[in-house]
Write a protein that holds these residues in place. Sequence first.
Motif, PDB file in Angstrom:
ATOM      1  N   ILE A   1       0.966  -1.392   0.196  1.00 17.98           N
ATOM      2  CA  ILE A   1      -0.079   0.308  -0.158  1.00 17.98           C
ATOM      3  C   ILE A   1       0.767   0.955  -0.409  1.00 17.98           C
ATOM      4  O   ILE A   1       1.781   1.293   0.782  1.00 17.98           O
ATOM      5  N   GLY A   2       0.360   1.936  -0.831  1.00 19.90           N
ATOM      6  CA  GLY A   2       0.864   3.841  -0.963  1.00 19.90           C
ATOM      7  C   GLY A   2       2.850   3.431  -1.789  1.00 19.90           C
ATOM      8  O   GLY A   2       2.896   4.483  -2.492  1.00 19.90           O
ATOM      9  N   GLU A   3       3.008   1.655  -2.391  1.00 13.83           N
ATOM     10  CA  GLU A   3       3.884   2.523  -3.147  1.00 13.83           C
ATOM     11  C   GLU A   3       3.336   2.987  -4.499  1.00 13.83           C
ATOM     12  O   GLU A   3       2.488   2.705  -5.246  1.00 13.83           O
ATOM     13  N   ARG A   4       4.792   2.594  -5.639  1.00 18.72           N
ATOM     14  CA  ARG A   4       4.092   3.799  -6.750  1.00 18.72           C
ATOM     15  C   ARG A   4       4.654   2.396  -8.134  1.00 18.72           C
ATOM     16  O   ARG A   4       5.395   1.830  -7.963  1.00 18.72           O
ATOM     17  N   VAL A   5       3.625   2.929  -8.586  1.00 20.23           N
ATOM     18  CA  VAL A   5       3.588   1.915 -10.233  1.00 20.23           C
ATOM     19  C   VAL A   5       4.032   3.044 -11.433  1.00 20.23           C
ATOM     20  O   VAL A   5       2.938   3.439 -11.170  1.00 20.23           O
ATOM     21  N   SER A   6       4.308   2.178 -12.223  1.00 18.43           N
ATOM     22  CA  SER A   6       4.224   2.832 -13.602  1.00 18.43           C
ATOM     23  C   SER A   6       3.628   2.019 -15.068  1.00 18.43           C
ATOM     24  O   SER A   6       3.516   0.991 -14.626  1.00 18.43           O
TER      25      SER A   6
ATOM     26  N   HIS B   1       1.216   5.882 -11.146  1.00 15.19           N
ATOM     27  CA  HIS B   1       0.108   5.397 -10.125  1.00 15.19           C
ATOM     28  C   HIS B   1       0.277   4.539  -8.549  1.00 15.19           C
ATOM     29  O   HIS B   1       2.090   4.345  -8.498  1.00 15.19           O
ATOM     30  N   VAL B   2      -0.316   4.837  -8.106  1.00 13.08           N
ATOM     31  CA  VAL B   2      -0.107   4.635  -6.143  1.00 13.08           C
ATOM     32  C   VAL B   2      -1.228   3.429  -6.015  1.00 13.08           C
ATOM     33  O   VAL B   2      -2.370   3.456  -6.631  1.00 13.08           O
ATOM     34  N   VAL B   3      -0.134   1.955  -5.423  1.00 13.38           N
ATOM     35  CA  VAL B   3      -1.210   1.039  -4.842  1.00 13.38           C
ATOM     36  C   VAL B   3      -2.100   1.557  -3.982  1.00 13.38           C
ATOM     37  O   VAL B   3      -1.561   2.064  -2.656  1.00 13.38           O
ATOM     38  N   GLN B   4      -3.233   1.319  -4.117  1.00 16.99           N
ATOM     39  CA  GLN B   4      -4.611   1.911  -2.764  1.00 16.99           C
ATOM     40  C   GLN B   4      -4.856   0.548  -1.690  1.00 16.99           C
ATOM     41  O   GLN B   4      -4.831   1.068  -1.050  1.00 16.99           O
ATOM     42  N   ALA B   5      -5.055  -0.132  -2.673  1.00 18.86           N
ATOM     43  CA  ALA B   5      -5.412  -1.277  -2.481  1.00 18.86           C
ATOM     44  C   ALA B   5      -4.600  -3.293  -2.383  1.00 18.86           C
ATOM     45  O   ALA B   5      -4.021  -2.873  -4.309  1.00 18.86           O
ATOM     46  N   VAL B   6      -4.486  -3.884  -2.034  1.00 16.62           N
ATOM     47  CA  VAL B   6      -4.329  -5.389  -3.185  1.00 16.62           C
ATOM     48  C   VAL B   6      -5.684  -5.524  -2.100  1.00 16.62           C
ATOM     49  O   VAL B   6      -5.775  -6.517  -1.161  1.00 16.62           O
ATOM     50  N   GLU B   7      -6.123  -6.736  -3.114  1.00 18.22           N
ATOM     51  CA  GLU B   7      -7.390  -7.660  -3.648  1.00 18.22           C
ATOM     52  C   GLU B   7      -6.775  -9.222  -4.253  1.00 18.22           C
ATOM     53  O   GLU B   7      -7.081  -9.327  -5.064  1.00 18.22           O
TER      54      GLU B   7
END
Length: 146
Positions: free
Chosen positions: A89-94, A128-134
């Motif tokens: 959560i909160g990590e950045r991805v492209s 983008h930022v990871v908001q959640a993991v489902e």
Amino acid sequence: MDMSPSTFWWVAAGVAVAAELATGTFYLLMFALGLAAAALAALLGFKLPGQLVMAAVVGGGAVALWHWRRLQRPAAGPVRENRDVNIDIGERVSVAAWADDRTARVPYRGSTWTARLAPDAPALPGEHVVQAVEGNWLVLVPAAGR
């Protein structure tokens, strides 16, 4: 076998600690504090009513104080969005491009993950930022403005 009152209280405190270890109920430790206080009261020469009062005041006070302290803390968010539970959560991805169904394949932590766009977020490429993991899906929001 004759058991002194203080020994009885120490054994009772030990049983409460063992029960806490078996159940994980932290309140039992607070109760054990009250039993230990009663043991100390017995060692100091208090009679049974004084020992019981000491156990009730210290044990009950510790339970009440711990419960009050728990209520003062803010509630944790849902597990899927809680960084204390999930380090993603909160990590950045492209994101290179979004598919029509608002999903994308993104490189993250040495692997390719499937991501979906959070509701109401614009489907724009970029960071983008990871908001959640489902499950094994990343839920992303645009990093702009974060």
